[in-house]
Design a protein around this motif. Structure first.
Motif, short mmCIF file in Angstrom:
data_model
loop_
_atom_site.label_atom_id
_atom_site.label_comp_id
_atom_site.label_asym_id
_atom_site.label_seq_id
_atom_site.Cartn_x
_atom_site.Cartn_y
_atom_site.Cartn_z
N ALA A 24 0.94 -1.21 -0.01
CA ALA A 24 -0.09 -0.05 -0.04
C ALA A 24 0.89 1.11 0.10
N PHE A 25 2.02 1.28 0.77
CA PHE A 25 2.84 2.49 0.82
C PHE A 25 3.54 2.68 -0.59
N GLU A 26 4.07 1.35 -0.83
CA GLU A 26 4.58 1.59 -2.37
C GLU A 26 3.77 1.98 -3.37
N MET A 27 2.31 1.78 -3.40
CA MET A 27 1.30 2.06 -4.48
C MET A 27 0.83 3.54 -4.07
N SER A 32 -6.41 -1.12 2.58
CA SER A 32 -8.00 -1.77 2.24
C SER A 32 -8.00 -1.85 0.70
N THR A 33 -7.36 -0.81 -0.02
CA THR A 33 -7.38 -1.01 -1.46
C THR A 33 -6.67 -2.12 -1.88
N VAL A 34 -5.55 -2.18 -1.45
CA VAL A 34 -4.53 -3.27 -1.69
C VAL A 34 -5.28 -4.63 -1.49
N HIS A 43 -11.38 -3.37 -8.94
CA HIS A 43 -10.53 -3.36 -10.24
C HIS A 43 -9.54 -2.14 -9.96
N PRO A 44 -8.26 -2.44 -10.23
CA PRO A 44 -7.55 -1.42 -10.13
C PRO A 44 -7.44 -0.72 -11.70
N ARG A 45 -7.24 0.74 -11.74
CA ARG A 45 -7.10 1.41 -12.87
C ARG A 45 -5.70 1.03 -13.65
N ALA A 46 -5.94 1.05 -14.83
CA ALA A 46 -4.80 0.68 -15.83
C ALA A 46 -3.43 1.41 -15.29
N ASP A 47 -3.37 2.68 -14.69
CA ASP A 47 -1.95 3.09 -14.14
C ASP A 47 -1.62 2.33 -13.08
N ASP A 48 -2.69 1.90 -12.19
CA ASP A 48 -2.28 1.33 -10.83
C ASP A 48 -1.92 -0.24 -11.13
N LEU A 49 -2.36 -0.87 -12.07
CA LEU A 49 -1.88 -1.97 -12.38
C LEU A 49 -0.65 -1.99 -12.98
N LYS A 55 6.44 -2.52 -9.42
CA LYS A 55 6.75 -2.64 -8.03
C LYS A 55 7.25 -4.20 -7.69
N THR A 56 6.24 -4.92 -8.34
CA THR A 56 6.58 -6.52 -7.85
C THR A 56 7.36 -7.33 -9.00
N ASP A 57 7.87 -6.82 -10.08
CA ASP A 57 8.39 -7.31 -11.12
C ASP A 57 7.53 -8.29 -11.51
N ALA A 58 6.46 -8.11 -11.70
CA ALA A 58 5.29 -9.02 -12.35
C ALA A 58 5.19 -8.94 -13.95
N GLN A 59 6.27 -9.12 -14.79
CA GLN A 59 6.07 -9.12 -15.96
C GLN A 59 5.17 -10.14 -16.53
N ASP A 60 4.76 -11.19 -15.99
CA ASP A 60 3.81 -12.15 -16.35
C ASP A 60 2.40 -11.68 -16.29
N LEU A 61 2.04 -10.94 -15.36
CA LEU A 61 0.79 -10.36 -15.12
C LEU A 61 0.58 -9.35 -16.13
N LEU A 62 1.54 -8.27 -16.15
CA LEU A 62 1.47 -7.30 -17.09
C LEU A 62 1.20 -7.89 -18.54
N MET A 63 2.18 -8.57 -18.97
CA MET A 63 2.21 -9.24 -20.16
C MET A 63 0.81 -9.75 -20.58
N ALA A 64 0.23 -10.56 -19.69
CA ALA A 64 -1.14 -11.15 -19.86
C ALA A 64 -2.26 -10.14 -19.99
N VAL A 65 -2.22 -9.06 -19.21
CA VAL A 65 -3.28 -8.10 -19.14
C VAL A 65 -3.00 -7.14 -20.45
N THR A 66 -1.91 -6.97 -21.07
CA THR A 66 -1.69 -6.28 -21.98
C THR A 66 -1.93 -7.06 -23.39
N LEU A 67 -1.83 -8.33 -23.42
CA LEU A 67 -2.18 -9.01 -24.51
C LEU A 67 -3.57 -9.73 -24.23
N ASN A 68 -4.30 -9.57 -23.20
CA ASN A 68 -5.72 -9.90 -23.05
C ASN A 68 -5.64 -11.47 -23.34
N VAL A 69 -4.71 -11.96 -22.44
CA VAL A 69 -4.68 -13.65 -22.62
C VAL A 69 -4.74 -14.26 -20.99
#
Length: 97
Positions: A24-27, A32-34, A43-49, A55-69
């Motif tokens: 939460a601090f990082e974001m 409660s939002t976290v 649901h987070p806004r795109a910029d929060d996602l 912040k979490t080095d979650a390239q897998d999550l970002l790639m999936a959301v970007t590619l809609n897979v």
């Protein structure tokens, strides 16, 4: 965007070693939002996602959301690539470009 991805928020946070308060601090949001993002109640806004993934080095999550897979498909693919050593070469190449 498939918001079943909320299941991966907690996993990404924990993988990075953050508890909810630290995340939460990082974001720059309340804890409660976290919690609500991680349970799919909000649901987070795109910029929060994007910020979460950075912040979490979650390239897998970002790639999936970007590619809609499906996130699990991307996570499995990246895991296999990391194990084969290909991702290291890709990261090195990306750093050079």
């Amino acid at each position: 965007m498939d918001f079943a991805t909320h299941k991966f928020f907690k996993k990404a946070r924990k993988r990075k070693g953050f508890n909810q308060e630290e995340m939460a601090f990082e974001m720059g949001v309340p804890q409660s939002t976290v919690s609500r993002w991680e349970t799919g109640k909000l649901h987070p806004r795109a910029d929060d996602l994007i910020k979460w993934c950075q912040k979490t080095d979650a390239q897998d999550l970002l790639m999936a959301v970007t590619l809609n897979v499906d996130v699990t498909v991307v996570a499995d693919l990246m895991s296999n690539l990391m194990q084969s050593g290909i991702m290291g070469a890709i990261y090195t190449l990306g750093g050079l470009l």
